[in-house]
Enzyme design. Structure first.
Site, PDB file in Angstrom:
ATOM      1  N   ILE A  67       5.761 -42.678  -9.805  1.00 22.07           N
ATOM      2  CA  ILE A  67       6.603 -41.525  -9.469  1.00 22.07           C
ATOM      3  C   ILE A  67       5.968 -40.173  -9.788  1.00 22.07           C
ATOM      4  O   ILE A  67       6.528 -39.149  -9.433  1.00 22.07           O
ATOM      5  CB  ILE A  67       8.009 -41.615 -10.116  1.00 22.07           C
ATOM      6  CG1 ILE A  67       7.931 -41.765 -11.629  1.00 22.07           C
ATOM      7  CG2 ILE A  67       8.809 -42.743  -9.495  1.00 22.07           C
ATOM      8  CD1 ILE A  67       9.289 -41.746 -12.326  1.00 22.07           C
ATOM      9  N   GLY A  68       4.801 -40.193 -10.453  1.00 16.42           N
ATOM     10  CA  GLY A  68       4.178 -38.907 -10.722  1.00 16.42           C
ATOM     11  C   GLY A  68       2.931 -39.018 -11.573  1.00 16.42           C
ATOM     12  O   GLY A  68       2.639 -40.069 -12.135  1.00 16.42           O
TER      13      GLY A  68
ATOM     14  N   GLY B 149       0.298 -36.303 -14.164  1.00 18.71           N
ATOM     15  CA  GLY B 149       0.099 -34.986 -14.746  1.00 18.71           C
ATOM     16  C   GLY B 149      -1.098 -35.006 -15.651  1.00 18.71           C
ATOM     17  O   GLY B 149      -1.886 -35.961 -15.651  1.00 18.71           O
ATOM     18  N   GLY B 150      -1.218 -33.977 -16.464  1.00 19.33           N
ATOM     19  CA  GLY B 150      -2.355 -33.836 -17.350  1.00 19.33           C
ATOM     20  C   GLY B 150      -2.455 -34.939 -18.394  1.00 19.33           C
ATOM     21  O   GLY B 150      -3.527 -35.227 -18.892  1.00 19.33           O
ATOM     22  N   MET B 151      -1.315 -35.557 -18.743  1.00 21.55           N
ATOM     23  CA  MET B 151      -1.316 -36.581 -19.790  1.00 21.55           C
ATOM     24  C   MET B 151      -1.174 -37.994 -19.233  1.00 21.55           C
ATOM     25  O   MET B 151      -0.933 -38.923 -19.991  1.00 21.55           O
ATOM     26  CB  MET B 151      -0.176 -36.316 -20.783  1.00 21.55           C
ATOM     27  CG  MET B 151      -0.432 -35.125 -21.680  1.00 21.55           C
ATOM     28  SD  MET B 151      -1.812 -35.346 -22.795  1.00 21.55           S
ATOM     29  CE  MET B 151      -1.086 -36.431 -23.991  1.00 21.55           C
TER      30      MET B 151
ATOM     31  N   VAL C 207       3.142 -41.528 -14.467  1.00 20.41           N
ATOM     32  CA  VAL C 207       4.527 -41.869 -14.789  1.00 20.41           C
ATOM     33  C   VAL C 207       5.029 -42.827 -13.718  1.00 20.41           C
ATOM     34  O   VAL C 207       4.801 -42.630 -12.523  1.00 20.41           O
ATOM     35  CB  VAL C 207       5.418 -40.613 -14.853  1.00 20.41           C
ATOM     36  CG1 VAL C 207       6.863 -40.987 -15.183  1.00 20.41           C
ATOM     37  CG2 VAL C 207       4.878 -39.618 -15.868  1.00 20.41           C
TER      38      VAL C 207
ATOM     39  N   LYS D  54       5.427 -43.592 -19.154  1.00 21.59           N
ATOM     40  CA  LYS D  54       4.282 -42.684 -19.093  1.00 21.59           C
ATOM     41  C   LYS D  54       3.127 -43.393 -19.770  1.00 21.59           C
ATOM     42  O   LYS D  54       3.252 -43.868 -20.895  1.00 21.59           O
ATOM     43  CB  LYS D  54       4.615 -41.398 -19.847  1.00 21.59           C
ATOM     44  CG  LYS D  54       3.552 -40.328 -19.794  1.00 21.59           C
ATOM     45  CD  LYS D  54       4.048 -39.109 -20.551  1.00 21.59           C
ATOM     46  CE  LYS D  54       3.284 -37.870 -20.191  1.00 21.59           C
ATOM     47  NZ  LYS D  54       3.838 -36.681 -20.864  1.00 21.59           N
TER      48      LYS D  54
ATOM     49  N   ASP E 213       5.093 -25.208 -23.119  1.00 20.57           N
ATOM     50  CA  ASP E 213       4.689 -25.486 -21.733  1.00 20.57           C
ATOM     51  C   ASP E 213       5.903 -25.489 -20.801  1.00 20.57           C
ATOM     52  O   ASP E 213       6.027 -26.346 -19.938  1.00 20.57           O
ATOM     53  CB  ASP E 213       3.948 -26.824 -21.649  1.00 20.57           C
ATOM     54  CG  ASP E 213       3.174 -26.990 -20.345  1.00 20.57           C
ATOM     55  OD1 ASP E 213       2.834 -25.967 -19.704  1.00 20.57           O
ATOM     56  OD2 ASP E 213       2.926 -28.145 -19.956  1.00 20.57           O
TER      57      ASP E 213
END
Length: 171
Positions: A18-19, A21-23, A26, A42, A135
């Site tokens: 579903i996604g 990012g930087g970490m 997900v 995650k 953030d």
């Protein structure tokens, strides 16, 4: 490389990517325990998990968020390891990010105030727990579809304040 549907991480079964990012990535997953609930998983890519600095950041996010108990802060259920893969199981928020919402909707004053008050409430709870998010951006704010509840996500850059520090002092 994204995980496929049906892959299991402990008691969680992956349903969809579903996604990212930087970490890390997900996923939507199903908790196959007696709780039988949808969760967001995650996880870090293996090369990132091997880096102690990034791993420390991931652990700090899990600890920071799990210590907050507020309706507008994403709930962490578990921080775990499965076959050397580090993951965080958390509340799945069915909705859209504030960025996605703003791309197709013009907010009226009532909506702006409602969303702003909920974000401020979440950040106030974090500050009372001696945590600074650092953030806040539309991609880290989720709007739950069914009821309009706002959830603040991604405490990956959060900074715990020293217990004796003045929370009102500039950072």
């Amino acid at each position: 490389m994204p995980l496929s549907e049906g892959v299991k991480l402990g008691r969680y079964e992956i349903r969809a990517h579903i996604g990212a990012g930087g970490m890390g990535h997900v996923y939507l997953a199903q908790d196959t325990s007696e709780l039988d609930r949808s969760v967001a998983i995650k996880l870090l890519p293996a090369e990132v998990a091997a880096d102690p600095k990034w791993m420390q950041r991931f652990i700090r996010e899990a600890r920071t968020v799990s210590g907050l108990n507020h309706p507008n802060v994403l709930t962490i259920y578990e921080f775990g390891v499965h076959d050397s893969t580090r993951f965080m199981a958390m509340e799945y928020v069915e909705g859209v990010t504030l960025r996605e919402h703003l791309s197709s909707n013009r907010l009226n004053l009532h909506e702006v105030l409602d969303i702003g008050i909920q974000i401020a409430s979440a950040l106030n709870a974090a500050h009372e727990s001696h945590v600074i998010h650092r953030d806040i951006k539309p991609e880290n704010i989720m709007l739950r579809r069914r009821d309009g509840i706002v959830k603040v996500l991604d405490f990956g850059l959060a900074k715990p304040l020293k217990q004796d520090a003045d929370p009102n002092a500039p950072l």
